[in-house]
Write a protein that holds these residues in place. Structure first.
Motif, PDB file in Angstrom:
ATOM      1  N   LEU A   1      35.955  41.741  35.810  1.00 22.82           N
ATOM      2  CA  LEU A   1      36.146  43.062  35.230  1.00 22.82           C
ATOM      3  C   LEU A   1      35.294  43.138  33.972  1.00 22.82           C
ATOM      4  O   LEU A   1      35.763  42.821  32.861  1.00 22.82           O
ATOM      5  CB  LEU A   1      37.624  43.323  34.894  1.00 22.82           C
ATOM      6  N   PRO A   2      34.013  43.525  34.111  1.00 25.35           N
ATOM      7  CA  PRO A   2      33.071  43.504  32.985  1.00 25.35           C
ATOM      8  C   PRO A   2      33.521  44.318  31.776  1.00 25.35           C
ATOM      9  O   PRO A   2      33.314  43.904  30.631  1.00 25.35           O
ATOM     10  CB  PRO A   2      31.788  44.094  33.593  1.00 25.35           C
ATOM     11  N   SER A   3      34.145  45.475  32.018  1.00 24.85           N
ATOM     12  CA  SER A   3      34.558  46.333  30.892  1.00 24.85           C
ATOM     13  C   SER A   3      35.636  45.678  30.037  1.00 24.85           C
ATOM     14  O   SER A   3      35.775  45.982  28.850  1.00 24.85           O
ATOM     15  CB  SER A   3      35.066  47.681  31.417  1.00 24.85           C
ATOM     16  N   LYS A   4      36.401  44.763  30.644  1.00 26.85           N
ATOM     17  CA  LYS A   4      37.461  44.069  29.915  1.00 26.85           C
ATOM     18  C   LYS A   4      37.050  42.645  29.513  1.00 26.85           C
ATOM     19  O   LYS A   4      37.768  41.978  28.768  1.00 26.85           O
ATOM     20  CB  LYS A   4      38.731  44.010  30.760  1.00 26.85           C
ATOM     21  N   GLY A   5      35.918  42.201  30.050  1.00 30.38           N
ATOM     22  CA  GLY A   5      35.449  40.855  29.733  1.00 30.38           C
ATOM     23  C   GLY A   5      36.346  39.760  30.284  1.00 30.38           C
ATOM     24  O   GLY A   5      36.511  38.713  29.644  1.00 30.38           O
ATOM     25  N   ILE A   6      36.912  39.997  31.455  1.00 26.46           N
ATOM     26  CA  ILE A   6      37.807  39.003  32.035  1.00 26.46           C
ATOM     27  C   ILE A   6      37.434  38.710  33.487  1.00 26.46           C
ATOM     28  O   ILE A   6      36.723  39.474  34.127  1.00 26.46           O
ATOM     29  CB  ILE A   6      39.288  39.445  31.987  1.00 26.46           C
ATOM     30  N   VAL A   7      37.930  37.582  33.969  1.00 29.07           N
ATOM     31  CA  VAL A   7      37.784  37.204  35.374  1.00 29.07           C
ATOM     32  C   VAL A   7      39.155  36.784  35.870  1.00 29.07           C
ATOM     33  O   VAL A   7      39.920  36.129  35.149  1.00 29.07           O
ATOM     34  CB  VAL A   7      36.747  36.071  35.558  1.00 29.07           C
TER      35      VAL A   7
ATOM     36  N   HIS B   1      55.666  25.423  33.931  1.00 33.14           N
ATOM     37  CA  HIS B   1      56.886  25.845  34.619  1.00 33.14           C
ATOM     38  C   HIS B   1      56.628  26.979  35.618  1.00 33.14           C
ATOM     39  O   HIS B   1      57.574  27.647  36.046  1.00 33.14           O
ATOM     40  CB  HIS B   1      57.935  26.271  33.598  1.00 33.14           C
ATOM     41  N   ALA B   2      55.377  27.197  35.974  1.00 29.46           N
ATOM     42  CA  ALA B   2      55.049  28.265  36.927  1.00 29.46           C
ATOM     43  C   ALA B   2      55.743  28.012  38.259  1.00 29.46           C
ATOM     44  O   ALA B   2      55.791  26.869  38.735  1.00 29.46           O
ATOM     45  CB  ALA B   2      53.542  28.344  37.126  1.00 29.46           C
ATOM     46  N   SER B   3      56.292  29.077  38.847  1.00 28.24           N
ATOM     47  CA  SER B   3      57.010  28.935  40.121  1.00 28.24           C
ATOM     48  C   SER B   3      56.354  29.718  41.251  1.00 28.24           C
ATOM     49  O   SER B   3      56.676  29.510  42.415  1.00 28.24           O
ATOM     50  CB  SER B   3      58.467  29.404  39.966  1.00 28.24           C
ATOM     51  N   GLU B   4      55.436  30.612  40.907  1.00 26.54           N
ATOM     52  CA  GLU B   4      54.741  31.409  41.909  1.00 26.54           C
ATOM     53  C   GLU B   4      53.235  31.294  41.697  1.00 26.54           C
ATOM     54  O   GLU B   4      52.758  31.171  40.569  1.00 26.54           O
ATOM     55  CB  GLU B   4      55.158  32.879  41.838  1.00 26.54           C
ATOM     56  N   LEU B   5      52.502  31.354  42.775  1.00 28.74           N
ATOM     57  CA  LEU B   5      51.048  31.259  42.706  1.00 28.74           C
ATOM     58  C   LEU B   5      50.461  32.669  42.726  1.00 28.74           C
ATOM     59  O   LEU B   5      50.408  33.315  43.768  1.00 28.74           O
ATOM     60  CB  LEU B   5      50.506  30.449  43.884  1.00 28.74           C
ATOM     61  N   GLY B   6      50.052  33.162  41.550  1.00 29.38           N
ATOM     62  CA  GLY B   6      49.456  34.482  41.450  1.00 29.38           C
ATOM     63  C   GLY B   6      48.022  34.384  40.981  1.00 29.38           C
ATOM     64  O   GLY B   6      47.366  33.362  41.182  1.00 29.38           O
ATOM     65  N   TYR B   7      47.522  35.431  40.333  1.00 27.52           N
ATOM     66  CA  TYR B   7      46.155  35.354  39.818  1.00 27.52           C
ATOM     67  C   TYR B   7      46.163  34.865  38.377  1.00 27.52           C
ATOM     68  O   TYR B   7      47.127  35.065  37.631  1.00 27.52           O
ATOM     69  CB  TYR B   7      45.425  36.689  39.967  1.00 27.52           C
ATOM     70  N   ILE B   8      45.094  34.204  38.004  1.00 30.07           N
ATOM     71  CA  ILE B   8      44.951  33.610  36.674  1.00 30.07           C
ATOM     72  C   ILE B   8      43.844  34.358  35.940  1.00 30.07           C
ATOM     73  O   ILE B   8      42.692  34.376  36.394  1.00 30.07           O
ATOM     74  CB  ILE B   8      44.605  32.114  36.781  1.00 30.07           C
ATOM     75  N   GLU B   9      44.201  34.983  34.849  1.00 32.88           N
ATOM     76  CA  GLU B   9      43.249  35.810  34.107  1.00 32.88           C
ATOM     77  C   GLU B   9      42.697  35.038  32.917  1.00 32.88           C
ATOM     78  O   GLU B   9      43.456  34.464  32.130  1.00 32.88           O
ATOM     79  CB  GLU B   9      43.956  37.084  33.631  1.00 32.88           C
ATOM     80  N   MET B  10      41.370  35.027  32.801  1.00 27.06           N
ATOM     81  CA  MET B  10      40.722  34.315  31.697  1.00 27.06           C
ATOM     82  C   MET B  10      39.595  35.174  31.129  1.00 27.06           C
ATOM     83  O   MET B  10      38.985  35.964  31.851  1.00 27.06           O
ATOM     84  CB  MET B  10      40.148  32.972  32.190  1.00 27.06           C
ATOM     85  N   GLU B  11      39.339  35.009  29.840  1.00 29.86           N
ATOM     86  CA  GLU B  11      38.235  35.719  29.199  1.00 29.86           C
ATOM     87  C   GLU B  11      36.929  35.019  29.551  1.00 29.86           C
ATOM     88  O   GLU B  11      36.795  33.812  29.363  1.00 29.86           O
ATOM     89  CB  GLU B  11      38.414  35.755  27.690  1.00 29.86           C
ATOM     90  N   THR B  12      35.979  35.778  30.064  1.00 27.58           N
ATOM     91  CA  THR B  12      34.718  35.162  30.494  1.00 27.58           C
ATOM     92  C   THR B  12      33.948  34.562  29.312  1.00 27.58           C
ATOM     93  O   THR B  12      33.362  33.489  29.439  1.00 27.58           O
ATOM     94  CB  THR B  12      33.830  36.202  31.207  1.00 27.58           C
ATOM     95  N   LYS B  13      33.970  35.239  28.166  1.00 28.58           N
ATOM     96  CA  LYS B  13      33.244  34.732  26.997  1.00 28.58           C
ATOM     97  C   LYS B  13      33.815  33.396  26.554  1.00 28.58           C
ATOM     98  O   LYS B  13      33.075  32.440  26.287  1.00 28.58           O
ATOM     99  CB  LYS B  13      33.312  35.736  25.840  1.00 28.58           C
ATOM    100  N   ASP B  14      35.137  33.308  26.493  1.00 27.48           N
ATOM    101  CA  ASP B  14      35.800  32.075  26.075  1.00 27.48           C
ATOM    102  C   ASP B  14      35.534  30.957  27.069  1.00 27.48           C
ATOM    103  O   ASP B  14      35.221  29.825  26.680  1.00 27.48           O
ATOM    104  CB  ASP B  14      37.310  32.324  25.945  1.00 27.48           C
TER     105      ASP B  14
END
Length: 214
Positions: A121-127, A59-72
């Motif tokens: 963002l290496p300190s948070k382990g996310i991209v 149901h997303a209506s806006e195109l923003g950034y998508i945050e994901m865990e790099t390890k996962d």
């Protein structure tokens, strides 16, 4: 009182998109325009794009950034972090082309890239991934536009070869119809990103691309 207009060098906040957990059984939707676009991605790069698309909320209506865990992400796609950074860097640079219609109904030919950025963002382990703004109508707005689409599970697009995945996508959009439309070999070559110098002889193209996909 005048309305404030951001300067060119002023940072404009980009919202984070609502997402779901990444699993290989996530369902993702691909519009006909995206399926038939001309582009060339390696197998790992295709898997990354499929994974990103699969976590976007329906149901997303806006195109923003998508945050994901790099390890996962690395564990699910069976790649290491160094490879992930190389693959996403390539994706940011790789182009795709497609024909569509503008708001007034006129023909429009679009040249863009898959991702506008991939920020680690290496300190948070996310991209944080951002799709090109040109792709918005074909990622979150295509159902409103009543554009045909096909459904896939992430695992369907995470195996085999890069050509097999593309041909599978092209064929699956005709699943309900029961048969595909005829397509010229040159059109198929262009869609798959196979230039004239690659598998120039048809028997090589048939063996390396078509037969292996089957």
């Amino acid at each position: 009182m005048t309305e404030h207009t951001p300067e060119a060098n002023e940072l404009v906040a980009v919202p984070q998109m609502k997402t779901r957990d990444l699993t290989m059984y996530n369902t993702l939707r691909k519009s006909k325009t995206m399926i038939e676009a001309q582009y060339s991605l390696t197998l790992p790069e295709q898997k990354i794009i499929a994974a990103i698309l699969s976590v976007i909320d329906d149901h997303a209506s806006e195109l923003g950034y998508i945050e994901m865990e790099t390890k996962d992400l690395c564990e699910k796609l069976h790649i290491n972090l160094r490879e992930l950074k190389e693959f996403t860097y390539n994706i940011v640079q790789r182009g795709l082309k497609f024909q569509t219609t503008d708001e007034d109904g006129s023909c429009k030919y679009v040249q863009t890239t898959w991702l506008s950025s991939a920020s680690y963002l290496p300190s948070k382990g996310i991209v944080r991934f951002r799709f090109s703004e040109e792709l918005k109508p074909y990622i979150i707005d295509f159902q409103k536009r009543k554009e045909p689409y096909a459904k896939f599970e992430t695992r369907e697009l995470a195996t085999s070869t890069c050509y097999a995945i593309r041909i599978y996508e092209l064929a699956k959009q005709y699943l309900k119809r029961g048969k595909t439309t005829k397509i010229k070999i040159e059109t198929l070559r262009n869609t798959l990103g196979s230039d004239a110098n690659q598998y120039a002889q048809f028997n090589h193209f048939r063996t390396r691309v078509l037969d292996s996909a089957v």
